[in-house]
Design an enzyme around this catalytic site. Structure first.
Site, PDB file in Angstrom:
ATOM      1  N   LYS A   1       5.725   2.083   8.270  1.00  8.70           N
ATOM      2  CA  LYS A   1       4.541   2.826   8.737  1.00  8.70           C
ATOM      3  C   LYS A   1       3.352   1.881   8.939  1.00  8.70           C
ATOM      4  O   LYS A   1       2.693   1.909   9.976  1.00  8.70           O
ATOM      5  CB  LYS A   1       4.205   3.883   7.674  1.00  8.70           C
ATOM      6  CG  LYS A   1       3.176   4.892   8.060  1.00  8.70           C
ATOM      7  CD  LYS A   1       2.858   5.829   6.882  1.00  8.70           C
ATOM      8  CE  LYS A   1       4.079   6.538   6.333  1.00  8.70           C
ATOM      9  NZ  LYS A   1       3.741   7.474   5.238  1.00  8.70           N
TER      10      LYS A   1
ATOM     11  N   LYS B   1       0.842  -1.195   0.000  1.00  5.67           N
ATOM     12  CA  LYS B   1       0.000   0.000   0.000  1.00  5.67           C
ATOM     13  C   LYS B   1       0.873   1.239   0.000  1.00  5.67           C
ATOM     14  O   LYS B   1       1.894   1.283   0.702  1.00  5.67           O
ATOM     15  CB  LYS B   1      -0.864  -0.021   1.279  1.00  5.67           C
ATOM     16  CG  LYS B   1      -1.896   1.054   1.387  1.00  5.67           C
ATOM     17  CD  LYS B   1      -3.245   0.617   0.863  1.00  5.67           C
ATOM     18  CE  LYS B   1      -4.245   1.762   0.760  1.00  5.67           C
ATOM     19  NZ  LYS B   1      -4.014   2.628  -0.419  1.00  5.67           N
TER      20      LYS B   1
ATOM     21  N   SER C   1      -6.991   5.084   4.550  1.00  6.76           N
ATOM     22  CA  SER C   1      -7.006   4.342   3.282  1.00  6.76           C
ATOM     23  C   SER C   1      -7.334   2.863   3.533  1.00  6.76           C
ATOM     24  O   SER C   1      -8.073   2.238   2.777  1.00  6.76           O
ATOM     25  CB  SER C   1      -5.646   4.428   2.589  1.00  6.76           C
ATOM     26  OG  SER C   1      -5.572   5.585   1.800  1.00  6.76           O
TER      27      SER C   1
ATOM     28  N   THR D   1      -4.577  12.577   6.947  1.00  5.85           N
ATOM     29  CA  THR D   1      -3.155  12.696   7.286  1.00  5.85           C
ATOM     30  C   THR D   1      -2.951  13.785   8.336  1.00  5.85           C
ATOM     31  O   THR D   1      -2.304  13.566   9.369  1.00  5.85           O
ATOM     32  CB  THR D   1      -2.329  12.980   6.018  1.00  5.85           C
ATOM     33  OG1 THR D   1      -2.640  11.967   5.050  1.00  5.85           O
ATOM     34  CG2 THR D   1      -0.845  12.956   6.310  1.00  5.85           C
TER      35      THR D   1
ATOM     36  N   ASN E   1      -2.579  19.089   1.161  1.00  2.00           N
ATOM     37  CA  ASN E   1      -3.536  18.220   1.840  1.00  2.00           C
ATOM     38  C   ASN E   1      -3.155  18.023   3.304  1.00  2.00           C
ATOM     39  O   ASN E   1      -3.980  18.191   4.206  1.00  2.00           O
ATOM     40  CB  ASN E   1      -3.606  16.884   1.091  1.00  2.00           C
ATOM     41  CG  ASN E   1      -4.484  15.884   1.801  1.00  2.00           C
ATOM     42  OD1 ASN E   1      -4.054  15.232   2.742  1.00  2.00           O
ATOM     43  ND2 ASN E   1      -5.726  15.789   1.369  1.00  2.00           N
TER      44      ASN E   1
ATOM     45  N   LYS F   1       5.002   2.330  -3.147  1.00  7.20           N
ATOM     46  CA  LYS F   1       4.851   3.733  -3.543  1.00  7.20           C
ATOM     47  C   LYS F   1       4.968   3.822  -5.052  1.00  7.20           C
ATOM     48  O   LYS F   1       5.579   2.945  -5.686  1.00  7.20           O
ATOM     49  CB  LYS F   1       5.937   4.599  -2.886  1.00  7.20           C
ATOM     50  CG  LYS F   1       5.556   6.061  -2.783  1.00  7.20           C
ATOM     51  CD  LYS F   1       4.674   6.321  -1.579  1.00  7.20           C
ATOM     52  CE  LYS F   1       4.377   7.793  -1.419  1.00  7.20           C
ATOM     53  NZ  LYS F   1       3.866   8.095  -0.073  1.00  7.20           N
TER      54      LYS F   1
HETATM   55  N1  LIG Z   1      -1.606  13.035   1.127  1.00  2.00           N
HETATM   56  C1  LIG Z   1      -1.447  12.067   2.028  1.00  2.00           C
HETATM   57  O1  LIG Z   1      -2.385  11.330   2.347  1.00  2.00           O
HETATM   58  C2  LIG Z   1      -0.134  11.864   2.689  1.00  2.00           C
HETATM   59  C3  LIG Z   1       0.933  12.713   2.474  1.00  2.00           C
HETATM   60  N2  LIG Z   1       2.104  12.503   3.142  1.00  2.00           N
HETATM   61  C4  LIG Z   1       3.256  13.336   2.916  1.00  2.00           C
HETATM   62  O2  LIG Z   1       2.961  14.687   3.245  1.00  2.00           O
HETATM   63  C5  LIG Z   1       3.757  15.556   2.430  1.00  2.00           C
HETATM   64  C6  LIG Z   1       2.833  16.543   1.729  1.00  2.00           C
HETATM   65  O3  LIG Z   1       1.903  15.800   0.951  1.00  2.00           O
HETATM   66  P1  LIG Z   1       0.490  16.404   0.548  1.00  2.00           P
HETATM   67  O4  LIG Z   1       0.090  17.452   1.499  1.00  2.00           O
HETATM   68  O5  LIG Z   1      -0.390  15.273   0.301  1.00  2.00           O
HETATM   69  O6  LIG Z   1       0.824  17.066  -0.850  1.00  2.00           O
HETATM   70  P2  LIG Z   1       0.058  18.223  -1.608  1.00  2.00           P
HETATM   71  O7  LIG Z   1       0.369  18.056  -3.026  1.00  2.00           O
HETATM   72  O8  LIG Z   1      -1.361  18.286  -1.203  1.00  2.00           O
HETATM   73  O9  LIG Z   1       0.745  19.549  -1.037  1.00  2.00           O
HETATM   74  C7  LIG Z   1       2.120  19.717  -1.097  1.00  2.00           C
HETATM   75  C8  LIG Z   1       2.436  21.060  -0.472  1.00  2.00           C
HETATM   76  O10 LIG Z   1       3.843  21.204  -0.366  1.00  2.00           O
HETATM   77  C9  LIG Z   1       4.215  22.428  -0.993  1.00  2.00           C
HETATM   78  N3  LIG Z   1       5.558  22.314  -1.532  1.00  2.00           N
HETATM   79  C10 LIG Z   1       5.980  21.692  -2.638  1.00  2.00           C
HETATM   80  N4  LIG Z   1       7.294  21.832  -2.802  1.00  2.00           N
HETATM   81  C11 LIG Z   1       7.732  22.561  -1.741  1.00  2.00           C
HETATM   82  C12 LIG Z   1       8.981  23.055  -1.323  1.00  2.00           C
HETATM   83  N5  LIG Z   1      10.077  22.806  -2.046  1.00  2.00           N
HETATM   84  N6  LIG Z   1       9.038  23.760  -0.186  1.00  2.00           N
HETATM   85  C13 LIG Z   1       7.923  24.012   0.538  1.00  2.00           C
HETATM   86  N7  LIG Z   1       6.701  23.586   0.183  1.00  2.00           N
HETATM   87  C14 LIG Z   1       6.617  22.875  -0.939  1.00  2.00           C
HETATM   88  C15 LIG Z   1       3.183  22.645  -2.058  1.00  2.00           C
HETATM   89  O11 LIG Z   1       3.197  23.994  -2.494  1.00  2.00           O
HETATM   90  P3  LIG Z   1       2.291  24.528  -3.703  1.00  2.00           P
HETATM   91  O12 LIG Z   1       0.900  24.582  -3.170  1.00  2.00           O
HETATM   92  O13 LIG Z   1       2.871  25.868  -3.988  1.00  2.00           O
HETATM   93  O14 LIG Z   1       2.434  23.575  -4.825  1.00  2.00           O
HETATM   94  C16 LIG Z   1       1.938  22.235  -1.313  1.00  2.00           C
HETATM   95  O15 LIG Z   1       1.497  23.264  -0.481  1.00  2.00           O
HETATM   96  C17 LIG Z   1       4.542  14.642   1.489  1.00  2.00           C
HETATM   97  O16 LIG Z   1       5.790  14.362   2.051  1.00  2.00           O
HETATM   98  C18 LIG Z   1       3.700  13.375   1.460  1.00  2.00           C
HETATM   99  O17 LIG Z   1       4.435  12.235   1.104  1.00  2.00           O
HETATM  100  C19 LIG Z   1       2.235  11.513   4.070  1.00  2.00           C
HETATM  101  C20 LIG Z   1       1.207  10.677   4.329  1.00  2.00           C
HETATM  102  C21 LIG Z   1      -0.032  10.730   3.615  1.00  2.00           C
HETATM  103  O1  LIG Z   2      -3.100   6.222   1.765  1.00  2.00           O
HETATM  104  C1  LIG Z   2      -2.241   5.454   1.406  1.00  2.00           C
HETATM  105  O2  LIG Z   2      -2.450   4.309   1.065  1.00  2.00           O
HETATM  106  C2  LIG Z   2      -0.788   5.895   1.350  1.00  2.00           C
HETATM  107  C3  LIG Z   2      -0.503   7.248   1.881  1.00  2.00           C
HETATM  108  C4  LIG Z   2       0.931   7.569   1.623  1.00  2.00           C
HETATM  109  O3  LIG Z   2       1.366   7.561   0.495  1.00  2.00           O
HETATM  110  C5  LIG Z   2       1.834   7.822   2.735  1.00  2.00           C
HETATM  111  O4  LIG Z   2       1.489   7.537   3.881  1.00  2.00           O
HETATM  112  O5  LIG Z   2       2.946   8.308   2.487  1.00  2.00           O
END
Ligand SMILES: NC(=O)C1=CN([C@@H]2O[C@H](COP(=O)(O)OP(=O)(O)OC[C@H]3O[C@@H](n4cnc5c(N)ncnc54)[C@H](OP(=O)(O)O)[C@@H]3O)[C@@H](O)[C@H]2O)C=CC1
Ligand SMILES: O=C(O)CCC(=O)C(=O)O
Length: 429
Positions: free
Chosen positions: A91, A67, A356, A187, A218, A103
């Protein structure tokens, strides 16, 4: 710089010193089970054919189907996807989900694509990896720059290929296509539950606690909002273009309302009505945000944000890793020497994969849960596993990160040993 995967493996080696799992099991965990690289031809709106590189890595499936999310980002490469799959493995085990780790990703800047091009790319990616995934094999989900709409297209494409509606092949779908209540906020919400549980141990009062959040997508925007609602002073946030800082605290609900994925926070803040409500804000770079004198720092963007280069500049007392891999192992040692508590990604951001998992269970049972039910189950799991990890850290006098790996390794080791030697002479599924 070392590959991200070899740096991630240093965390495994450190934790292995505290668990008694077999040599066979630990050796197996050092390598991804299978890595797929694909080319995805996409017809662009102007008639040109463009070929994108895509990846899917299944790291370990001993505890269940693999996953993990799918990332669309210009920097995606095989090393990054393998590392993200490694973290997913630990995780899922840390949260006791009956799942392994995987991934995926495509090297692309989705902000440069039209909606139709994005749909063709998403469907093309599934065409290319369809044999590698499946509801009992490997179940993708959203990650950076992917969202429920993209998950919906992908599930639909898989269902077309197999001529069977298959909602359980992917999670993070729109509610109308079998998505789960609460997955869109899971998250950040899961991270908030862990943060609250850990801060209670230090008798921290929200109103006296300042927070900086890097990344306002997100994950970052949801935790910023929950912290704001709980009374914490969120003084700085940022996105890919930079950040904003207000010592008196930012109005997160207004900022959330104005920010869209393609507009920068600085523009939203300074051009919009939000700016008029607070006069003492300054714009800052992402590097400046990381070095702010705050109580809590929340990296919620990409990996390798805190390295040996800037670790000494970090002033926060506590770091909650909402992003995957935001701190290198070298920086980890430096932060620890400064007495900074780092709560690790494989616990803090596990709310996403936990909901998820709930979505996958709902798809398979056909019975759908309320958002209250989802969040109550999420809270129980995040707090229970967080407390176990905290206790391991106290009992063994080790960092929370190493404790989280120890916790996960005990479960993974048991499963690998129970499975015996099949893996070593018969190819897996
Ligand atoms: N979505 C999920 O369910 C999960 C996410 N994560 C992790 O959380 C982190 C964020 O994911 P998520 O919120 O989903 O992603 P999103 O695509 O929703 O948002 C990413 C955010 O990071 C910003 N960003 C991108 N590049 C940079 C940078 N170089 N410096 C600062 N900010 C930056 C983006 O800016 P902009 O808006 O300007 O593009 C945006 O605000 C990742 O590491 C992801 O792997 C972990 C577990 C689950
Ligand atoms: O929701 C999932 O299955 C995976 C989420 C994810 O990519 C993460 O935890 O980094």
């Amino acid at each position: 710089m070392a590959s991200i995967l070899s740096d991630a493996n240093r965390r495994l080696e450190r934790a292995l010193k505290y668990v008694s799992i077999s040599e066979d099991a630990s050796e197996r965990l050092r390598y991804p089970k299978a890595s797929l690289t694909v080319s995805i031809p996409v017809r662009m709106d102007d008639g040109r054919l463009k070929v994108f590189q895509g990846y899917r890595v299944r790291y370990d499936d001993t505890r269940g189907p693999t996953k993990g999310g799918i990332r669309f980002h210009p920097d995606v490469n095989l090393d990054e996807v393998q590392s993200l799959a490694f973290w997913m493995t630990f995780k899922c085990a840390a949260l006791n989900l009956p799942l392994g780790g995987a991934k995926g990703g495509v090297t692309v800047n989705p902000k440069e694509l039209s909606k139709f091009e994005l749909e063709r790319l998403s469907r093309g990616y599934i065409d290319a990896i369809a044999n590698f995934i499946g509801p009992d094999v490997d179940i993708p989900a959203p990650d950076v720059y992917t969202n429920p709409m993209i998950m919906g297209w992908m599930m639909d494409q898989y269902s077309i290929i197999y001529r069977k509606l298959s909602p359980a092949v992917i999670t993070g779908k729109p509610l109308s296509m079998g998505g789960s209540q609460g997955r869109d906020t899971a998250t950040g919400t899961g991270a908030f539950y862990v943060l609250q549980a850990m801060m209670a141990k230090f008798d921290r009062i929200p109103q006296n606690t300042t927070v900086a959040v890097q990344g306002f997508g997100n994950a970052g925007s949801v935790i910023a909002r929950l912290l704001f609602d709980a009374g914490y002073k969120v003084v700085a946030i940022s996105d890919s273009q930079g950040g904003i800082y207000t010592p008196s605290g930012l109005d997160i609900p207004s900022i959330q309302q104005f920010k869209t994925s393609t507009r920068s926070l600085q523009a939203v803040y300074c051009e919009g009505t939000v700016c008029n409500t607070v006069n003492d804000h300054t714009t800052i770079t992402n590097d400046e945000l990381l070095a702010l004198d705050v109580d809590i720092l929340i990296p919620a963007a990409l990996e390798n944000q805190i390295t040996a280069e800037n670790a000494n500049a970090i002033q926060a007392r506590y770091i909650f890793e909402v992003a995957n891999g935001p701190i290198t192992s070298e920086a980890d040692d430096m932060l620890s020497a400064k007495g900074i508590y780092v709560f690790p990604d494989i616990l803090v951001n596990a709310g996403g994969v936990t909901v998820s998992y709930f979505e996958w269970v709902q798809n398979r049972s056909g019975l759908y849960w309320s958002v209250e039910d989802v969040n109550a189950r999420l809270k129980t799991m995040m707090v229970t596993e967080g407390e176990c990890i905290w206790k391991i850290a106290q009992d063994l006098d080790i960092r929370p990160r190493t404790a989280a790996y120890v916790h996960a390794l005990e479960r993974l080791g048991d499963a690998l040993n129970a499975k015996g030697t099949r893996d070593y002479y018969v190819s897996g599924i």
